[in-house]
Design a protein around this motif. Structure first.
Motif, PDB file in Angstrom:
ATOM      1  N   ILE A  38       0.845  -1.213   0.000  1.00 48.26           N
ATOM      2  CA  ILE A  38       0.000   0.000   0.000  1.00 48.26           C
ATOM      3  C   ILE A  38       0.880   1.262   0.000  1.00 48.26           C
ATOM      4  O   ILE A  38       1.742   1.433   0.861  1.00 48.26           O
ATOM      5  N   ASP A  39       0.644   2.151  -0.974  1.00 54.84           N
ATOM      6  CA  ASP A  39       1.431   3.390  -1.064  1.00 54.84           C
ATOM      7  C   ASP A  39       0.761   4.584  -0.384  1.00 54.84           C
ATOM      8  O   ASP A  39       1.425   5.570  -0.056  1.00 54.84           O
ATOM      9  N   ALA A  40      -0.577   4.548  -0.261  1.00 51.37           N
ATOM     10  CA  ALA A  40      -1.286   5.683   0.351  1.00 51.37           C
ATOM     11  C   ALA A  40      -2.658   5.204   0.823  1.00 51.37           C
ATOM     12  O   ALA A  40      -3.167   4.188   0.352  1.00 51.37           O
ATOM     13  N   VAL A  41      -3.235   5.974   1.758  1.00 49.65           N
ATOM     14  CA  VAL A  41      -4.571   5.645   2.266  1.00 49.65           C
ATOM     15  C   VAL A  41      -5.496   6.810   1.935  1.00 49.65           C
ATOM     16  O   VAL A  41      -5.203   7.960   2.278  1.00 49.65           O
TER      17      VAL A  41
ATOM     18  N   LYS B  24      -6.884   7.700   9.202  1.00 49.09           N
ATOM     19  CA  LYS B  24      -5.779   8.465   9.815  1.00 49.09           C
ATOM     20  C   LYS B  24      -4.857   7.528  10.594  1.00 49.09           C
ATOM     21  O   LYS B  24      -3.632   7.588  10.480  1.00 49.09           O
ATOM     22  N   GLY B  25      -5.465   6.640  11.369  1.00 49.57           N
ATOM     23  CA  GLY B  25      -4.679   5.685  12.161  1.00 49.57           C
ATOM     24  C   GLY B  25      -3.834   4.788  11.280  1.00 49.57           C
ATOM     25  O   GLY B  25      -2.645   4.575  11.544  1.00 49.57           O
ATOM     26  N   LEU B  26      -4.427   4.292  10.204  1.00 50.98           N
ATOM     27  CA  LEU B  26      -3.698   3.379   9.307  1.00 50.98           C
ATOM     28  C   LEU B  26      -2.549   4.103   8.615  1.00 50.98           C
ATOM     29  O   LEU B  26      -1.443   3.572   8.513  1.00 50.98           O
ATOM     30  N   ALA B  27      -2.824   5.330   8.132  1.00 53.04           N
ATOM     31  CA  ALA B  27      -1.776   6.074   7.420  1.00 53.04           C
ATOM     32  C   ALA B  27      -0.600   6.361   8.361  1.00 53.04           C
ATOM     33  O   ALA B  27       0.566   6.235   7.960  1.00 53.04           O
ATOM     34  N   LEU B  28      -0.905   6.685   9.612  1.00 50.77           N
ATOM     35  CA  LEU B  28       0.170   6.945  10.575  1.00 50.77           C
ATOM     36  C   LEU B  28       0.959   5.667  10.859  1.00 50.77           C
ATOM     37  O   LEU B  28       2.189   5.673  10.855  1.00 50.77           O
ATOM     38  N   ALA B  29       0.224   4.573  11.076  1.00 45.42           N
ATOM     39  CA  ALA B  29       0.892   3.314  11.401  1.00 45.42           C
ATOM     40  C   ALA B  29       1.746   2.817  10.238  1.00 45.42           C
ATOM     41  O   ALA B  29       2.839   2.298  10.430  1.00 45.42           O
TER      42      ALA B  29
ATOM     43  N   PRO C 293       1.150   8.436   3.007  1.00 42.42           N
ATOM     44  CA  PRO C 293       0.312   9.637   2.906  1.00 42.42           C
ATOM     45  C   PRO C 293      -1.169   9.315   3.092  1.00 42.42           C
ATOM     46  O   PRO C 293      -1.626   8.228   2.746  1.00 42.42           O
ATOM     47  N   LEU C 294      -1.898  10.326   3.616  1.00 43.63           N
ATOM     48  CA  LEU C 294      -3.354  10.232   3.745  1.00 43.63           C
ATOM     49  C   LEU C 294      -3.950  11.164   2.690  1.00 43.63           C
ATOM     50  O   LEU C 294      -3.426  12.257   2.455  1.00 43.63           O
ATOM     51  N   ILE C 295      -5.029  10.741   2.045  1.00 45.03           N
ATOM     52  CA  ILE C 295      -5.673  11.574   1.018  1.00 45.03           C
ATOM     53  C   ILE C 295      -7.161  11.686   1.360  1.00 45.03           C
ATOM     54  O   ILE C 295      -7.857  10.665   1.457  1.00 45.03           O
ATOM     55  N   GLY C 296      -7.642  12.902   1.565  1.00 41.43           N
ATOM     56  CA  GLY C 296      -9.057  13.129   1.890  1.00 41.43           C
ATOM     57  C   GLY C 296      -9.849  13.315   0.613  1.00 41.43           C
ATOM     58  O   GLY C 296      -9.503  14.144  -0.235  1.00 41.43           O
ATOM     59  N   ILE C 297     -10.900  12.540   0.448  1.00 43.24           N
ATOM     60  CA  ILE C 297     -11.656  12.542  -0.811  1.00 43.24           C
ATOM     61  C   ILE C 297     -13.097  13.006  -0.605  1.00 43.24           C
ATOM     62  O   ILE C 297     -13.757  12.646   0.371  1.00 43.24           O
ATOM     63  N   ASN C 298     -13.574  13.805  -1.573  1.00 40.16           N
ATOM     64  CA  ASN C 298     -14.959  14.258  -1.621  1.00 40.16           C
ATOM     65  C   ASN C 298     -15.783  13.136  -2.283  1.00 40.16           C
ATOM     66  O   ASN C 298     -15.517  12.752  -3.425  1.00 40.16           O
ATOM     67  N   HIS C 299     -16.763  12.651  -1.561  1.00 46.69           N
ATOM     68  CA  HIS C 299     -17.562  11.487  -2.010  1.00 46.69           C
ATOM     69  C   HIS C 299     -18.260  11.740  -3.357  1.00 46.69           C
ATOM     70  O   HIS C 299     -18.317  10.840  -4.210  1.00 46.69           O
ATOM     71  N   ILE C 300     -18.762  12.941  -3.585  1.00 49.17           N
ATOM     72  CA  ILE C 300     -19.494  13.215  -4.837  1.00 49.17           C
ATOM     73  C   ILE C 300     -18.522  13.198  -6.015  1.00 49.17           C
ATOM     74  O   ILE C 300     -18.823  12.652  -7.081  1.00 49.17           O
TER      75      ILE C 300
ATOM     76  N   VAL D 264      -4.128  16.221   0.160  1.00 53.30           N
ATOM     77  CA  VAL D 264      -2.984  15.391   0.583  1.00 53.30           C
ATOM     78  C   VAL D 264      -2.104  16.158   1.575  1.00 53.30           C
ATOM     79  O   VAL D 264      -2.316  17.339   1.831  1.00 53.30           O
ATOM     80  N   GLY D 265      -1.096  15.501   2.081  1.00 54.62           N
ATOM     81  CA  GLY D 265      -0.097  16.139   2.918  1.00 54.62           C
ATOM     82  C   GLY D 265      -0.586  16.364   4.338  1.00 54.62           C
ATOM     83  O   GLY D 265      -1.566  15.758   4.776  1.00 54.62           O
ATOM     84  N   ALA D 266       0.072  17.297   5.029  1.00 53.95           N
ATOM     85  CA  ALA D 266      -0.262  17.557   6.433  1.00 53.95           C
ATOM     86  C   ALA D 266      -1.717  17.985   6.568  1.00 53.95           C
ATOM     87  O   ALA D 266      -2.404  17.654   7.536  1.00 53.95           O
ATOM     88  N   GLU D 267      -2.201  18.705   5.543  1.00 54.75           N
ATOM     89  CA  GLU D 267      -3.588  19.193   5.548  1.00 54.75           C
ATOM     90  C   GLU D 267      -4.591  18.041   5.698  1.00 54.75           C
ATOM     91  O   GLU D 267      -5.637  18.192   6.324  1.00 54.75           O
TER      92      GLU D 267
END
Ligand code: KG4
Ligand code: ZN
Length: 348
Positions: free
Chosen positions: A73-76, A96-101, A105-112, A329-332
């Motif tokens: 896995i490269d990103a969550v 968030k927990g998985l990406a930290l562990a 990187p964590l990527i926040g996605i808009n469902h629509i 992506v990123g710290a945001e």
């Protein structure tokens, strides 16, 4: 790039592993429909508790079925809105927990926005043409969205009240056909003769409607009056036989499909869009697919449809959109909170 996607915005707990944005290696969806069925709609407390119970199992299964293991896995990626706050938070915190562990990187996605990307999943033959017009129709949304490229979206029009799926669900409840309403009305309507014995309004919106804001009135719909119209009609003209119920379902479906197709025809009429993409649970509707095919043939553009398994809520579309550069992506991303009323094109 291999992305693990997580989705928990409403009543599906889902996880998927997607390669390079479009190749789905695994997609697991646990549907809560049987849990909400007795109530005729989604009960938020039941939804969030079920997400909590199921999410670890669903995520583990998706990683296992991908055949890559956690090291692959490269990103969550995760949905952070829109949706039910108490459901979204389960997926967001898990991601968030998985990406930290995993130190990924964590990527926040808009469902629509992810529903729009669903048309490209598992379809290497489909060219990614832009700008495209997307119609996202589900239990929570009905919106016409301009997409210039993955990550760039603008709402042109939308429902000012009920979503198309909600209108189907409400009607099925009134007609005693069960939940969710879309599939049962779709089925019942197929048995109708279409004799015109029932008629329902197409949900037009007046240009001076104060709720419009920057939206084009001719690209907006209002479906809240449909249920009222259905109840009035049934008082005057009761549907007492299965044949009559089928005629009501047919006419009601025609009103919704007609409203959606008319707006699509207007939106593509200026020749700006190279394709029309249809996403969301209501995109499974047979009549809607037929009507939009006609709109697209007339406009000389392709109609892009998702595979049926990616029409409803799923996590492959979340991981997929992240894989082609969509999302935050990123710290945001680690700072993100859930945004229940997030719109397409908004960053929260
Ligand atoms: O995208 P989805 O699975 O979840 C949401 O984000 O809401 O969409 C669920 C909605 C429900 O309202 C359901 O009645 C509707 O999609 N739906 C349909 C059909 N299949 C599901 N509506 C019309 N015709 C269908 N065949
Ligand atoms: Zn959805």
């Amino acid at each position: 790039m291999i992305v693990l996607g997580i989705e928990s915005s409403c009543d599906e707990t889902a996880a998927a592993v997607v390669k390079d944005g479009c190749q789905v290696l695994s997609s697991v969806v646990f549907s809560q429909i049987p849990l909400h069925k007795p109530y005729g709609g989604v009960v938020p407390e039941i939804a969030s508790r079920s997400h909590l119970e199921k999410i670890s199992e669903v995520v583990n299964e998706a990683v296992e079925r991908s055949g890559l293991g956690w090291d692959g896995i490269d990103a969550v990626a995760v949905t952070y809105g829109p949706g039910l706050a108490s459901s979204l938070i389960v997926g967001l915190n898990t991601a968030k927990g998985l990406a930290l562990a995993l130190k990924k990187p964590l990527i926040g996605i808009n469902h629509i926005e992810a529903h729009i990307h669903s048309v490209f999943l598992d379809k290497p033959e489909i060219p990614h043409v832009y700008p495209l017009l997307a119609l996202v129709v589900s239990g929570g949304h009905s919106a016409w969205i301009e997409c210039l490229r993955p990550g760039s979206y603008r709402i042109l029009g939308q429902t000012l009240d009920d979503a198309a799926g909600e209108a189907f669900d409400k009607a099925a409840k009134v007609l005693g056909l069960g939940y969710p309403g879309g599939p049962v009305i779709d089925q019942a309507a197929r048995r109708a003769r279409g004799d015109g014995s029932y008629k329902f309004p197409k949900g037009r919106v007046q240009p001076d409607n104060p709720c419009l804001g920057n939206l084009r009135s001719e690209l907006c719909v209002s479906f809240s009056g449909l249920k009222t119209s259905l109840m009035h009609t049934l008082k005057k003209q009761p549907a007492e036989t299965p044949e009559a119920v089928a005629e009501v379902a047919f006419a009601y479906q025609e009103a919704i499909v007609g409203a959606l197709a008319d707006r699509c025809a207007i939106a593509v009429s200026d020749g700006k869009y190279k394709a029309l993409a249809l996403g969301g649970g209501v995109s499974l509707n047979k009549r809607l697919r037929e009507a939009l095919q006609t709109v697209c043939s007339d406009a000389g553009i392709p109609l892009l449809l998702a595979e049926p398994k990616y029409c409803g809520d799923n996590a492959a579309m979340i991981a997929g959109l992240a894989g082609v550069g969509g999302g935050i992506v990123g710290a945001e991303a680690f700072e993100l909170d859930v945004v229940p009323s997030l719109q397409a094109g908004e960053c929260g």
